[in-house]
Design an enzyme around this catalytic site. Structure first.
Site, mmCIF file in Angstrom:
data_model
loop_
_atom_site.group_PDB
_atom_site.id
_atom_site.type_symbol
_atom_site.label_atom_id
_atom_site.label_comp_id
_atom_site.label_asym_id
_atom_site.label_seq_id
_atom_site.Cartn_x
_atom_site.Cartn_y
_atom_site.Cartn_z
ATOM 1 N N HIS A 154 11.565 -5.272 -1.580
ATOM 2 C CA HIS A 154 12.685 -5.674 -0.976
ATOM 3 C C HIS A 154 12.669 -6.692 0.250
ATOM 4 O O HIS A 154 11.983 -6.396 0.969
ATOM 5 C CB HIS A 154 13.644 -4.270 -1.005
ATOM 6 N N ASP A 198 15.237 -6.886 2.329
ATOM 7 C CA ASP A 198 16.025 -6.274 3.530
ATOM 8 C C ASP A 198 15.300 -5.350 4.373
ATOM 9 O O ASP A 198 14.381 -4.686 3.834
ATOM 10 C CB ASP A 198 17.552 -5.762 2.888
ATOM 11 N N ASP A 233 7.750 -2.272 6.252
ATOM 12 C CA ASP A 233 8.766 -1.872 4.982
ATOM 13 C C ASP A 233 9.826 -3.230 4.826
ATOM 14 O O ASP A 233 10.821 -3.236 5.263
ATOM 15 C CB ASP A 233 9.593 -0.648 5.647
ATOM 16 N N GLU A 245 18.145 -2.978 -0.779
ATOM 17 C CA GLU A 245 17.452 -1.749 -1.291
ATOM 18 C C GLU A 245 17.717 -0.631 -0.255
ATOM 19 O O GLU A 245 17.979 0.524 -0.533
ATOM 20 C CB GLU A 245 15.866 -2.008 -1.367
ATOM 21 N N GLU A 246 17.939 -0.949 1.048
ATOM 22 C CA GLU A 246 17.937 0.064 2.171
ATOM 23 C C GLU A 246 19.291 0.554 2.097
ATOM 24 O O GLU A 246 19.599 1.419 3.055
ATOM 25 C CB GLU A 246 17.418 -0.554 3.513
ATOM 26 N N GLU A 291 5.866 -0.819 -1.385
ATOM 27 C CA GLU A 291 6.430 -0.040 -0.177
ATOM 28 C C GLU A 291 5.248 0.317 0.513
ATOM 29 O O GLU A 291 3.804 0.656 -0.149
ATOM 30 C CB GLU A 291 7.169 1.223 -0.764
ATOM 31 N N HIS A 301 11.523 2.156 9.459
ATOM 32 C CA HIS A 301 12.556 2.745 9.875
ATOM 33 C C HIS A 301 12.653 3.258 11.228
ATOM 34 O O HIS A 301 13.493 4.141 11.712
ATOM 35 C CB HIS A 301 13.333 3.800 8.997
HETATM 36 ZN ZN LIG Z 1 11.280 -0.026 1.873
#
Ligand SMILES: [Zn+2]
Length: 383
Positions: free
Chosen positions: A71, A73, A103, A135-136, A163, A356
Protein backbone atom coordinates in the site's frame (compact mmCIF):
# COMPACT_ATOMS: atom_id res chain seq x y z
CA UNK A 1 21.16 -2.91 -5.59
CA UNK A 2 20.94 -1.95 -1.90
CA UNK A 3 22.17 1.60 -2.61
CA UNK A 4 19.56 1.97 -5.33
CA UNK A 5 16.88 0.66 -2.94
CA UNK A 6 17.88 3.18 -0.27
CA UNK A 7 17.79 6.04 -2.79
CA UNK A 8 14.30 4.99 -3.93
CA UNK A 9 13.15 4.65 -0.32
CA UNK A 10 14.30 8.23 0.36
CA UNK A 11 12.19 9.39 -2.58
CA UNK A 12 9.14 7.38 -1.50
CA UNK A 13 9.25 8.66 2.09
CA UNK A 14 9.30 12.25 0.77
CA UNK A 15 5.84 11.77 -0.81
CA UNK A 16 3.43 12.66 2.02
CA UNK A 17 0.94 9.99 1.11
CA UNK A 18 -1.14 10.01 4.29
CA UNK A 19 -4.25 7.85 3.82
CA UNK A 20 -7.21 9.69 2.24
CA UNK A 21 -4.89 12.33 0.70
CA UNK A 22 -3.65 12.33 -2.93
CA UNK A 23 -1.02 9.76 -3.89
CA UNK A 24 -0.83 10.55 -7.61
CA UNK A 25 2.71 11.97 -7.40
CA UNK A 26 4.00 8.78 -5.83
CA UNK A 27 2.07 6.64 -8.31
CA UNK A 28 3.50 8.74 -11.15
CA UNK A 29 7.02 8.15 -9.81
CA UNK A 30 6.46 4.38 -9.63
CA UNK A 31 4.80 4.32 -13.08
CA UNK A 32 7.77 6.07 -14.57
CA UNK A 33 10.24 3.59 -13.09
CA UNK A 34 8.17 0.56 -14.04
CA UNK A 35 7.31 1.97 -17.48
CA UNK A 36 11.01 2.58 -18.13
CA UNK A 37 11.68 -1.15 -17.90
CA UNK A 38 8.79 -1.97 -20.24
CA UNK A 39 6.18 -2.98 -17.69
CA UNK A 40 2.56 -2.95 -18.79
CA UNK A 41 0.79 -0.54 -16.42
CA UNK A 42 -2.85 -0.16 -15.45
CA UNK A 43 -4.23 2.45 -13.06
CA UNK A 44 -7.54 2.42 -11.23
CA UNK A 45 -8.77 5.41 -9.25
CA UNK A 46 -10.72 6.50 -6.21
CA UNK A 47 -14.18 7.94 -6.93
CA UNK A 48 -12.87 11.53 -6.86
CA UNK A 49 -9.78 10.69 -8.90
CA UNK A 50 -7.27 11.97 -6.32
CA UNK A 51 -5.82 8.56 -5.46
CA UNK A 52 -4.77 5.70 -7.70
CA UNK A 53 -3.90 2.03 -7.56
CA UNK A 54 -1.19 0.80 -9.89
CA UNK A 55 -1.02 -2.68 -11.37
CA UNK A 56 2.07 -3.40 -13.44
CA UNK A 57 3.14 -6.55 -15.25
CA UNK A 58 6.72 -7.42 -16.10
CA UNK A 59 7.21 -10.36 -18.45
CA UNK A 60 4.54 -12.23 -20.41
CA UNK A 61 0.88 -11.21 -20.22
CA UNK A 62 -1.84 -13.65 -19.27
CA UNK A 63 -2.75 -15.65 -16.20
CA UNK A 64 -0.37 -16.99 -13.61
CA UNK A 65 2.67 -15.38 -12.10
CA UNK A 66 3.26 -13.68 -8.80
CA UNK A 67 1.99 -10.37 -7.41
CA UNK A 68 4.22 -8.25 -5.18
CA UNK A 69 1.90 -5.88 -3.39
CA UNK A 70 2.20 -2.87 -1.12
CA UNK A 71 0.00 0.00 0.00
CA UNK A 72 1.24 3.46 -0.93
CA UNK A 73 -0.42 5.30 1.96
CA UNK A 74 0.88 5.87 5.46
CA UNK A 75 -0.74 6.76 8.77
CA UNK A 76 -0.75 10.42 9.86
CA UNK A 77 2.07 11.88 11.95
CA UNK A 78 2.26 14.15 14.93
CA UNK A 79 5.51 15.78 13.88
CA UNK A 80 6.23 17.01 17.43
CA UNK A 81 6.71 13.42 18.55
CA UNK A 82 9.41 12.75 15.96
CA UNK A 83 13.16 13.23 16.49
CA UNK A 84 13.61 14.04 12.78
CA UNK A 85 11.18 15.32 10.10
CA UNK A 86 8.88 12.33 9.40
CA UNK A 87 8.78 12.83 5.63
CA UNK A 88 12.55 13.12 5.19
CA UNK A 89 14.43 9.84 5.28
CA UNK A 90 17.09 9.89 7.95
CA UNK A 91 19.86 7.27 7.91
CA UNK A 92 21.57 6.30 11.15
CA UNK A 93 23.04 3.18 12.75
CA UNK A 94 21.99 0.88 9.93
CA UNK A 95 18.40 2.13 9.96
CA UNK A 96 16.30 4.34 7.73
CA UNK A 97 13.89 6.49 9.74
CA UNK A 98 10.78 8.07 8.22
CA UNK A 99 7.02 7.63 8.07
CA UNK A 100 6.29 4.56 5.98
CA UNK A 101 9.89 3.26 6.07
CA UNK A 102 8.65 -0.04 7.56
CA UNK A 103 4.95 0.18 6.68
CA UNK A 104 5.51 -0.31 3.79
CA UNK A 105 7.61 1.81 1.49
CA UNK A 106 10.74 -0.25 2.28
CA UNK A 107 9.20 -3.24 0.52
CA UNK A 108 8.03 -1.10 -2.41
CA UNK A 109 11.55 0.34 -2.75
CA UNK A 110 12.97 -3.19 -2.95
CA UNK A 111 10.49 -4.11 -5.69
CA UNK A 112 11.19 -0.95 -7.72
CA UNK A 113 14.95 -1.38 -7.37
CA UNK A 114 14.68 -4.93 -8.69
CA UNK A 115 12.35 -4.05 -11.59
CA UNK A 116 15.17 -3.56 -14.15
CA UNK A 117 16.65 -6.91 -13.14
CA UNK A 118 13.26 -8.65 -13.41
CA UNK A 119 12.71 -7.06 -16.81
CA UNK A 120 16.11 -8.28 -18.05
CA UNK A 121 15.25 -11.91 -17.22
CA UNK A 122 13.44 -13.93 -19.80
CA UNK A 123 10.45 -14.59 -17.60
CA UNK A 124 8.25 -17.57 -18.41
CA UNK A 125 5.60 -16.32 -16.01
CA UNK A 126 4.65 -12.72 -15.24
CA UNK A 127 5.77 -10.76 -12.24
CA UNK A 128 3.12 -8.24 -11.18
CA UNK A 129 3.43 -5.19 -8.96
CA UNK A 130 0.26 -4.04 -7.19
CA UNK A 131 0.30 -0.71 -5.34
CA UNK A 132 -2.86 0.37 -3.53
CA UNK A 133 -4.23 3.50 -1.82
CA UNK A 134 -6.00 4.12 1.50
CA UNK A 135 -5.16 0.80 3.11
CA UNK A 136 -4.63 2.54 6.43
CA UNK A 137 -8.08 4.09 6.42
CA UNK A 138 -10.63 1.49 5.49
CA UNK A 139 -8.88 -0.54 2.77
CA UNK A 140 -10.56 1.53 0.05
CA UNK A 141 -8.06 1.00 -2.78
CA UNK A 142 -7.42 -2.75 -2.94
CA UNK A 143 -11.06 -3.77 -3.62
CA UNK A 144 -11.08 -1.46 -6.69
CA UNK A 145 -7.80 -2.94 -7.98
CA UNK A 146 -9.02 -6.49 -7.33
CA UNK A 147 -12.43 -5.88 -8.98
CA UNK A 148 -10.57 -4.71 -12.08
CA UNK A 149 -8.40 -7.83 -12.01
CA UNK A 150 -11.35 -10.17 -11.52
CA UNK A 151 -13.29 -8.53 -14.38
CA UNK A 152 -10.47 -7.85 -16.84
CA UNK A 153 -7.71 -10.27 -15.82
CA UNK A 154 -5.06 -11.45 -15.56
CA UNK A 155 -5.49 -14.02 -12.80
CA UNK A 156 -2.19 -14.30 -10.91
CA UNK A 157 -1.42 -17.52 -9.08
CA UNK A 158 -0.18 -16.03 -5.79
CA UNK A 159 0.51 -12.75 -4.03
CA UNK A 160 3.05 -11.58 -1.48
CA UNK A 161 1.81 -8.64 0.58
CA UNK A 162 4.99 -6.95 1.79
CA UNK A 163 3.81 -5.72 5.19
CA UNK A 164 6.50 -5.50 7.87
CA UNK A 165 6.49 -9.01 9.32
CA UNK A 166 10.17 -9.04 10.26
CA UNK A 167 10.69 -11.36 7.27
CA UNK A 168 8.52 -14.05 8.85
CA UNK A 169 5.86 -15.66 6.69
CA UNK A 170 2.35 -14.82 7.90
CA UNK A 171 -0.29 -17.19 6.54
CA UNK A 172 -3.36 -16.11 8.51
CA UNK A 173 -4.78 -13.05 10.22
CA UNK A 174 -8.00 -11.81 11.69
CA UNK A 175 -10.52 -9.76 9.78
CA UNK A 176 -10.83 -6.02 10.26
CA UNK A 177 -14.30 -4.51 10.42
CA UNK A 178 -14.64 -0.78 11.05
CA UNK A 179 -17.74 1.26 11.76
CA UNK A 180 -19.00 4.74 12.60
CA UNK A 181 -22.09 4.93 14.79
CA UNK A 182 -23.96 8.22 15.05
CA UNK A 183 -26.59 8.97 17.69
CA UNK A 184 -28.97 11.81 16.88
CA UNK A 185 -31.02 13.10 19.82
CA UNK A 186 -32.59 16.46 20.64
CA UNK A 187 -30.77 19.34 22.29
CA UNK A 188 -32.17 21.25 25.24
CA UNK A 189 -31.29 23.02 28.45
CA UNK A 190 -29.51 20.75 30.89
CA UNK A 191 -31.90 21.87 33.65
CA UNK A 192 -34.72 20.10 31.80
CA UNK A 193 -33.13 16.91 30.52
CA UNK A 194 -36.47 15.11 30.29
CA UNK A 195 -37.56 17.32 27.37
CA UNK A 196 -34.41 16.53 25.42
CA UNK A 197 -32.74 13.35 24.16
CA UNK A 198 -29.15 13.19 25.31
CA UNK A 199 -27.12 11.74 22.45
CA UNK A 200 -23.95 11.44 24.55
CA UNK A 201 -25.73 9.38 27.19
CA UNK A 202 -27.34 7.07 24.63
CA UNK A 203 -23.95 6.67 22.97
CA UNK A 204 -22.50 5.46 26.28
CA UNK A 205 -25.29 2.87 26.53
CA UNK A 206 -24.46 1.72 23.01
CA UNK A 207 -20.80 1.43 24.01
CA UNK A 208 -21.73 -0.55 27.11
CA UNK A 209 -23.62 -2.97 24.86
CA UNK A 210 -20.60 -3.16 22.59
CA UNK A 211 -18.29 -4.00 25.49
CA UNK A 212 -20.70 -6.66 26.80
CA UNK A 213 -20.63 -8.26 23.36
CA UNK A 214 -16.84 -8.05 23.45
CA UNK A 215 -16.86 -10.04 26.70
CA UNK A 216 -19.18 -12.64 25.07
CA UNK A 217 -16.66 -13.04 22.27
CA UNK A 218 -14.17 -14.44 24.75
CA UNK A 219 -16.50 -17.41 25.37
CA UNK A 220 -17.06 -17.89 21.65
CA UNK A 221 -13.37 -18.10 20.73
CA UNK A 222 -12.67 -21.43 19.01
CA UNK A 223 -10.38 -23.67 21.05
CA UNK A 224 -8.18 -23.95 17.97
CA UNK A 225 -7.86 -20.18 17.52
CA UNK A 226 -4.22 -19.59 16.54
CA UNK A 227 -4.38 -15.93 17.53
CA UNK A 228 -3.06 -13.94 20.44
CA UNK A 229 -5.43 -12.71 21.77
CA UNK A 230 -7.56 -15.74 20.81
CA UNK A 231 -11.08 -14.24 20.60
CA UNK A 232 -12.68 -11.68 18.35
CA UNK A 233 -11.87 -8.31 19.90
CA UNK A 234 -13.73 -5.02 19.83
CA UNK A 235 -12.54 -1.51 20.55
CA UNK A 236 -13.96 2.02 20.52
CA UNK A 237 -11.40 4.38 19.01
CA UNK A 238 -13.00 7.82 19.17
CA UNK A 239 -16.09 9.49 20.59
CA UNK A 240 -17.23 12.99 19.72
CA UNK A 241 -20.29 14.84 20.94
CA UNK A 242 -21.80 17.69 22.89
CA UNK A 243 -21.30 21.46 22.97
CA UNK A 244 -21.20 22.53 26.62
CA UNK A 245 -21.87 21.35 30.17
CA UNK A 246 -25.24 23.12 30.31
CA UNK A 247 -26.49 21.88 26.93
CA UNK A 248 -28.01 18.46 26.30
CA UNK A 249 -26.11 17.02 23.33
CA UNK A 250 -28.16 16.34 20.22
CA UNK A 251 -25.39 14.45 18.47
CA UNK A 252 -22.67 12.00 19.34
CA UNK A 253 -20.65 9.75 17.10
CA UNK A 254 -18.13 7.05 17.74
CA UNK A 255 -15.70 5.12 15.62
CA UNK A 256 -15.17 1.52 16.59
CA UNK A 257 -13.87 -1.71 15.20
CA UNK A 258 -14.02 -5.46 15.54
CA UNK A 259 -11.32 -8.00 14.65
CA UNK A 260 -13.22 -11.24 14.01
CA UNK A 261 -11.51 -14.61 14.22
CA UNK A 262 -14.47 -16.15 12.40
CA UNK A 263 -17.20 -14.77 10.18
CA UNK A 264 -19.94 -16.15 12.48
CA UNK A 265 -18.71 -13.84 15.28
CA UNK A 266 -19.13 -10.82 13.04
CA UNK A 267 -22.64 -11.94 12.06
CA UNK A 268 -23.53 -12.45 15.73
CA UNK A 269 -22.26 -9.00 16.72
CA UNK A 270 -24.13 -7.28 13.89
CA UNK A 271 -27.41 -9.02 14.78
CA UNK A 272 -27.12 -8.22 18.48
CA UNK A 273 -26.17 -4.61 17.84
CA UNK A 274 -29.11 -4.12 15.50
CA UNK A 275 -31.38 -5.30 18.34
CA UNK A 276 -29.69 -2.90 20.76
CA UNK A 277 -30.05 -0.01 18.29
CA UNK A 278 -33.75 -0.78 17.89
CA UNK A 279 -34.30 -0.87 21.64
CA UNK A 280 -32.48 2.42 22.27
CA UNK A 281 -34.11 4.11 19.28
CA UNK A 282 -37.61 3.22 20.45
CA UNK A 283 -36.84 4.67 23.87
CA UNK A 284 -35.42 7.88 22.41
CA UNK A 285 -38.40 8.30 20.09
CA UNK A 286 -40.80 8.40 23.04
CA UNK A 287 -39.40 11.90 23.59
CA UNK A 288 -38.37 12.87 20.05
CA UNK A 289 -39.63 11.05 16.94
CA UNK A 290 -36.64 12.25 14.91
CA UNK A 291 -34.08 10.55 17.15
CA UNK A 292 -31.94 7.81 15.65
CA UNK A 293 -28.90 5.59 15.95
CA UNK A 294 -27.18 4.68 12.70
CA UNK A 295 -24.13 2.54 12.10
CA UNK A 296 -22.23 3.00 8.85
CA UNK A 297 -19.71 0.51 7.55
CA UNK A 298 -16.26 2.01 7.00
CA UNK A 299 -14.90 -1.34 5.89
CA UNK A 300 -15.48 -5.03 6.43
CA UNK A 301 -12.24 -6.67 5.44
CA UNK A 302 -12.16 -10.43 5.67
CA UNK A 303 -9.38 -12.21 7.46
CA UNK A 304 -6.74 -14.34 5.76
CA UNK A 305 -7.73 -17.94 6.32
CA UNK A 306 -4.97 -20.45 6.86
CA UNK A 307 -4.53 -22.95 4.01
CA UNK A 308 -1.57 -25.29 4.31
CA UNK A 309 -1.88 -26.14 0.60
CA UNK A 310 -1.91 -22.47 -0.49
CA UNK A 311 0.28 -21.87 -3.56
CA UNK A 312 1.41 -18.63 -1.91
CA UNK A 313 2.66 -20.54 1.12
CA UNK A 314 4.25 -23.12 -1.20
CA UNK A 315 6.06 -20.28 -2.99
CA UNK A 316 7.48 -18.93 0.28
CA UNK A 317 8.59 -22.42 1.32
CA UNK A 318 10.36 -22.82 -2.00
CA UNK A 319 12.13 -19.47 -1.53
CA UNK A 320 12.94 -19.70 2.18
CA UNK A 321 13.12 -23.41 2.89
CA UNK A 322 10.86 -25.05 5.44
CA UNK A 323 9.68 -21.86 7.08
CA UNK A 324 7.02 -21.71 9.81
CA UNK A 325 3.71 -20.13 8.83
CA UNK A 326 2.77 -17.57 11.45
CA UNK A 327 -0.43 -15.77 12.33
CA UNK A 328 -0.95 -12.18 13.42
CA UNK A 329 -3.87 -10.23 14.86
CA UNK A 330 -3.65 -7.17 12.60
CA UNK A 331 -5.40 -6.96 9.24
CA UNK A 332 -3.79 -6.66 5.81
CA UNK A 333 -4.92 -6.72 2.19
CA UNK A 334 -4.00 -10.43 1.98
CA UNK A 335 -7.54 -11.44 3.00
CA UNK A 336 -8.95 -9.37 0.11
CA UNK A 337 -6.57 -11.00 -2.37
CA UNK A 338 -7.57 -14.43 -1.05
CA UNK A 339 -11.27 -13.56 -1.30
CA UNK A 340 -10.65 -12.47 -4.93
CA UNK A 341 -9.22 -15.91 -5.71
CA UNK A 342 -5.54 -15.01 -5.44
CA UNK A 343 -3.80 -17.03 -2.70
CA UNK A 344 -1.74 -14.67 -0.56
CA UNK A 345 0.79 -14.51 2.24
CA UNK A 346 2.17 -11.56 4.17
CA UNK A 347 5.93 -11.20 4.26
CA UNK A 348 8.20 -8.18 4.25
CA UNK A 349 11.01 -6.14 5.80
CA UNK A 350 10.64 -4.16 9.03
CA UNK A 351 8.63 -4.85 12.14
CA UNK A 352 5.00 -4.11 12.85
CA UNK A 353 6.10 -2.78 16.24
CA UNK A 354 7.79 0.10 14.36
CA UNK A 355 4.77 0.89 12.26
CA UNK A 356 2.27 3.61 13.20
CA UNK A 357 4.74 5.11 15.70
CA UNK A 358 6.94 8.19 15.88
CA UNK A 359 10.50 7.51 14.67
CA UNK A 360 9.34 4.60 12.50
CA UNK A 361 12.33 2.87 10.92
CA UNK A 362 13.40 -0.11 8.86
CA UNK A 363 16.72 -1.93 9.25
CA UNK A 364 18.96 -1.69 6.19
CA UNK A 365 19.88 -5.37 6.74
CA UNK A 366 16.19 -6.27 6.40
CA UNK A 367 16.04 -4.49 3.06
CA UNK A 368 19.14 -6.39 1.91
CA UNK A 369 17.61 -9.71 2.93
CA UNK A 370 14.33 -8.81 1.21
CA UNK A 371 16.18 -7.96 -2.01
CA UNK A 372 17.96 -11.34 -1.96
CA UNK A 373 14.70 -13.29 -1.58
CA UNK A 374 12.85 -11.27 -4.24
CA UNK A 375 15.80 -11.73 -6.62
CA UNK A 376 15.49 -15.51 -6.11
CA UNK A 377 11.77 -15.19 -6.78
CA UNK A 378 12.49 -13.49 -10.11
CA UNK A 379 14.96 -16.23 -11.04
CA UNK A 380 12.36 -18.89 -10.23
CA UNK A 381 10.01 -17.41 -12.87
CA UNK A 382 12.53 -17.68 -15.70
CA UNK A 383 11.33 -20.02 -18.44
ZN1 LIG B 1 0.73 -1.55 6.35
Amino acid sequence: MLDETLAILDDLIAFETVALTPNLDLVGYCSERLGAVGADIRLTHSGDGTRANLFATIGPSGDGGIVLSGHTDVVPVDAGDWSTPPFEAYHRDGRVYGRGSADMKGFIACVLALAPRFAALSLGRPLHVALTFDEEDGFHGAPILLDDLVCNGPRPSAAIIGEPTGMEVVAAHKGCYEYTTTVTGRSGHSSEPGRAVNAVQYATRFITGLMELGAEMTDRAPASSPYEPAPTTMSVGTITGGQARCVVADRCSLEWEMRPVQRTDADHVRTRLAELEDRLTQEMRLVHPGASIRTEVVCEVDGLEFDDASPALGLMRSLLGDTPAGVVSYGTEAGLFQAAGIPAVVWGPGHIGQAHRPDEYVEVDDLGACLAVLARLGDSLVR
